[in-house]
Design a protein around this motif. Structure first.
Motif, short mmCIF file in Angstrom:
data_model
loop_
_atom_site.label_atom_id
_atom_site.label_comp_id
_atom_site.label_asym_id
_atom_site.label_seq_id
_atom_site.Cartn_x
_atom_site.Cartn_y
_atom_site.Cartn_z
N UNK A 1 20.09 -6.59 -10.36
CA UNK A 1 21.10 -7.07 -11.30
C UNK A 1 20.44 -7.95 -12.36
N UNK A 2 19.46 -7.38 -13.05
CA UNK A 2 18.76 -8.10 -14.11
C UNK A 2 19.71 -8.34 -15.28
N UNK A 3 19.71 -9.58 -15.81
CA UNK A 3 20.56 -9.88 -16.96
C UNK A 3 20.05 -9.18 -18.23
N UNK A 4 18.74 -9.20 -18.40
CA UNK A 4 18.12 -8.51 -19.53
C UNK A 4 17.45 -7.25 -19.02
N UNK A 5 16.95 -6.45 -19.92
CA UNK A 5 16.31 -5.20 -19.52
C UNK A 5 14.97 -5.48 -18.85
N UNK A 6 14.73 -4.82 -17.72
CA UNK A 6 13.44 -4.95 -17.03
C UNK A 6 12.34 -4.34 -17.88
N UNK A 7 11.15 -4.94 -17.87
CA UNK A 7 10.02 -4.29 -18.52
C UNK A 7 9.77 -2.92 -17.88
#
Length: 282
Positions: free
Chosen positions: A244-250
């Motif tokens: 549940x990453x808030x921003x996009x995962x690398x």
């Protein structure tokens, strides 16, 4: 805080005195570690790896075994092995490198000493449970003759990801095999907007990875499937690393990125990581 009593350890001992044995309260006062027999044949060992963190400069300067913890845990494991017990081990900072912050998580001075402290006992450790890295991952930990597993869990305090937690299930009789983990999470932004937390099940380990349980054999089989050139299982694992990453995962689409993570999953000692990691990650 390295050796001996201090106000933090004493305060925790006072809070926990009704839940733990007198022997555990004494070792908490000494170094914030303890052991309890959960049921016949199954022992819990809780270690304090916060004092092995790289920023603990007071310990780094002078002390090889903060709180005499390494010596203590080998003594506990020796008795556990004599008694035919299995062990669950819980602590905070894991050995080895991290997935998101790609440095050695413990102080390099203590990292290999920590892993080596369990030499001769990995066969009785069902699993170790770690926090700190805020990612759902695992480690294969071993000595020359046996292997064990370490599992990392996402965090409740957000560092760019929404809060998650896991519920573990294991066989209630010897050898107390880990059977599954359910991971739950909630959207922090939504919770603040509506004033209510809505937990949802994100995934179940056995279903997500197609394993029968979470034993060493099952996780080693998962590793072999992750190594395949089609990257199907590796990409699945990477997508659930922070579910549940808030921003996009690398992204992790290069050979070097995959090699880094496969090395980290299978090696916790600095000396082994240096042999395994691509030159770009050294």
């Amino acid at each position: 805080m390295c050796n001996g009593s201090n106000w933090i350890y004493d305060s925790v001992a006072e809070m926990w005195k009704d839940f733990l044995s007198p022997e555990s309260i004494q070792t908490i006062k000494k170094g914030m570690y303890y052991t309890e027999l959960l049921q016949p044949g199954l022992r819990l060992i809780a270690l304090n790896t916060a004092i092995l963190w790289p920023w603990n400069f007071a310990c780094l300067k002078t002390i090889d075994d903060p709180g005499d913890q390494f010596a203590w845990v080998r003594g506990v494991l020796s008795k556990a092995k004599e008694n035919g017990e299995k062990v669950f081990l819980i602590t905070h900072v894991p050995p080895g490198r991290g997935e998101l912050t790609q440095g050695v998580q413990m102080s390099i001075k203590y990292n290999d000493a920590y892993a080596d402290a369990f030499t001769g006992f990995y066969d009785i450790i069902v699993a170790s449970f770690f926090g700190h890295v805020h990612a759902d991952s695992f480690r294969i930990m071993s000595d020359a003759s046996s292997e064990s597993l370490g599992f990392l869990q996402g965090g409740m305090t957000p560092h760019g990801e929404n809060p998650t937690m896991g519920f573990w299930s294991y066989k209630s009789e010897w050898p107390f095999t880990l059977m599954d983990r359910q991971t739950f999470g909630f959207n922090l932004t939504q919770a603040n907007e509506i004033g209510q937390i809505k937990w949802e099940e994100l995934y179940r380990y056995t279903e997500a990875y197609g394993v029968k349980d979470m034993s060493v054999e099952s996780i080693k089989d998962l590793v072999e499937r992750m190594k395949k050139d089609d990257n199907k299982m590796f990409d699945k694992w990477y997508s659930l690393l922070v579910p549940m990453m808030m921003d996009q995962m690398p992204t992790c689409k290069t050979i070097e990125c995959k090699q880094y993570h496969m090395c980290v999953l299978q090696n916790v000692r600095v000396r082994d990581l240096e042999r395994c990691l691509p030159a770009s990650s050294q």
